[in-house]
Scaffold this active site. Structure first.
Site, mmCIF file in Angstrom:
data_model
loop_
_atom_site.group_PDB
_atom_site.id
_atom_site.type_symbol
_atom_site.label_atom_id
_atom_site.label_comp_id
_atom_site.label_asym_id
_atom_site.label_seq_id
_atom_site.Cartn_x
_atom_site.Cartn_y
_atom_site.Cartn_z
ATOM 1 N N LEU A 54 41.210 33.417 35.529
ATOM 2 C CA LEU A 54 39.940 34.421 36.479
ATOM 3 C C LEU A 54 38.573 34.198 36.560
ATOM 4 C CD1 LEU A 54 41.393 37.837 34.423
ATOM 5 C CD2 LEU A 54 42.453 36.575 36.386
ATOM 6 N N ASP A 55 38.182 34.840 37.867
ATOM 7 C CA ASP A 55 37.196 34.258 37.420
ATOM 8 C C ASP A 55 35.901 35.173 37.054
ATOM 9 O OD1 ASP A 55 37.285 32.518 40.213
ATOM 10 O OD2 ASP A 55 37.898 34.142 41.333
ATOM 11 N N LYS A 56 34.913 34.763 36.901
ATOM 12 C CA LYS A 56 33.964 35.257 36.479
ATOM 13 C C LYS A 56 33.752 36.695 36.061
ATOM 14 C CE LYS A 56 29.103 35.913 33.931
ATOM 15 N NZ LYS A 56 27.867 34.799 34.185
#
Length: 260
Positions: A54-56
């Site tokens: 998952l992106d930051k």
């Protein structure tokens, strides 16, 4: 907020990833010290193998394998579209009630040597996103050029897993996600941060359905948003979808309905 363990057995764990945490160390943000993989390894006392990312700035459900074999089986499900990945997002405007975004995307150039290449040299990859609108709100604030501002709560299902796919697809749809500095609109991002006290990307991995890598049993992990995302839902009177119907199922039912 800190990560939360949702499920654990001898083969895998499922956890809640808060926004602002990296899944694993990366040169993209090498000074960030909130590393989910390291935190969970210490928490469960076992070596963990990443399955997906998952992106930051994205929060929500994520799984890790406890062995390379388990991680490979889980990853194969995600890569083959046999797993169901559903997200919640807030976008600008009243987006269509439901639909399919079938729009190929070039790879995201994260590093300097990639950004030097002309965009025409980056081959586009197939990217498919399903969505359905589940709630709307109109606020009496002239954030943009209109006297009021409209927003939608959307349930999203990924059929492919391209980098930043949801954010890029909703920009293509002309309904960019709130809180995204790269593909969103700064006036609306600033309004949510300053007036509604929510300075984050409003994208959350809400539900993940897959089969156990050892037993084949169907497993579903659900985690509602927390923090300011949850506060916004309450403020706008938005209820989370409590039925198992996914955007894919809803879209299929819609297309099968008899037409006059």
């Amino acid at each position: 907020m800190t990560p939360e363990l949702l499920f654990e057995d001898d083969h895998l764990i499922a956890a809640y990833k808060p926004e602002g945490w990296l899944v694993h160390r990366s040169d993209i943000d090498k000074y960030e010290d909130r590393i989910l993989l390291q935190y969970l390894r210490d928490l469960v006392g076992a070596h963990l193998y990443p399955v997906h990312r998952l992106d930051k700035p994205t929060s929500g459900v994520i799984v890790f394998g406890k062995s390379g074999a388990a991680a490979a089986k889980l990853q194969a499900q995600l890569d083959s579209d046999s797993a169901v990945k559903q997200y919640l997002a807030v976008c600008r405007g009243y987006c269509p009630e439901q639909g399919i975004i079938d729009h190929p995307l070039p790879p995201v150039a994260d590093f300097k040597h990639q950004r030097k290449r002309p965009k025409s040299d980056l081959p586009k990859q197939s990217a498919i996103t399903l969505y359905r609108r589940i709630a709307t709100v109109e606020l009496p604030y002239p954030v943009d050029r209109y006297p009021s501002s409209r927003y939608s709560l959307v349930e999203v299902e990924l059929k492919t897993g391209r980098r930043h796919q949801i954010r890029r697809h909703f920009k293509h749809l002309s309904h960019p996600l709130i809180g995204c500095p790269k593909y969103g609109k700064s006036t609306h991002n600033h309004f949510f941060a300053e007036q509604l006290h929510c300075a984050r990307l409003l994208l959350h991995a809400y539900r993940l359905c897959l089969r156990h890598p050892e037993t084949g049993e169907e497993m579903t992990f659900v985690a509602p948003p927390k923090g300011c995302f949850r506060s916004l839902l309450k403020q706008f009177g938005w209820r989370l979808p409590d039925s198992p119907t996914s955007p894919a199922v809803a879209l299929a039912e819609h297309t099968q309905q008899p037409r006059n």
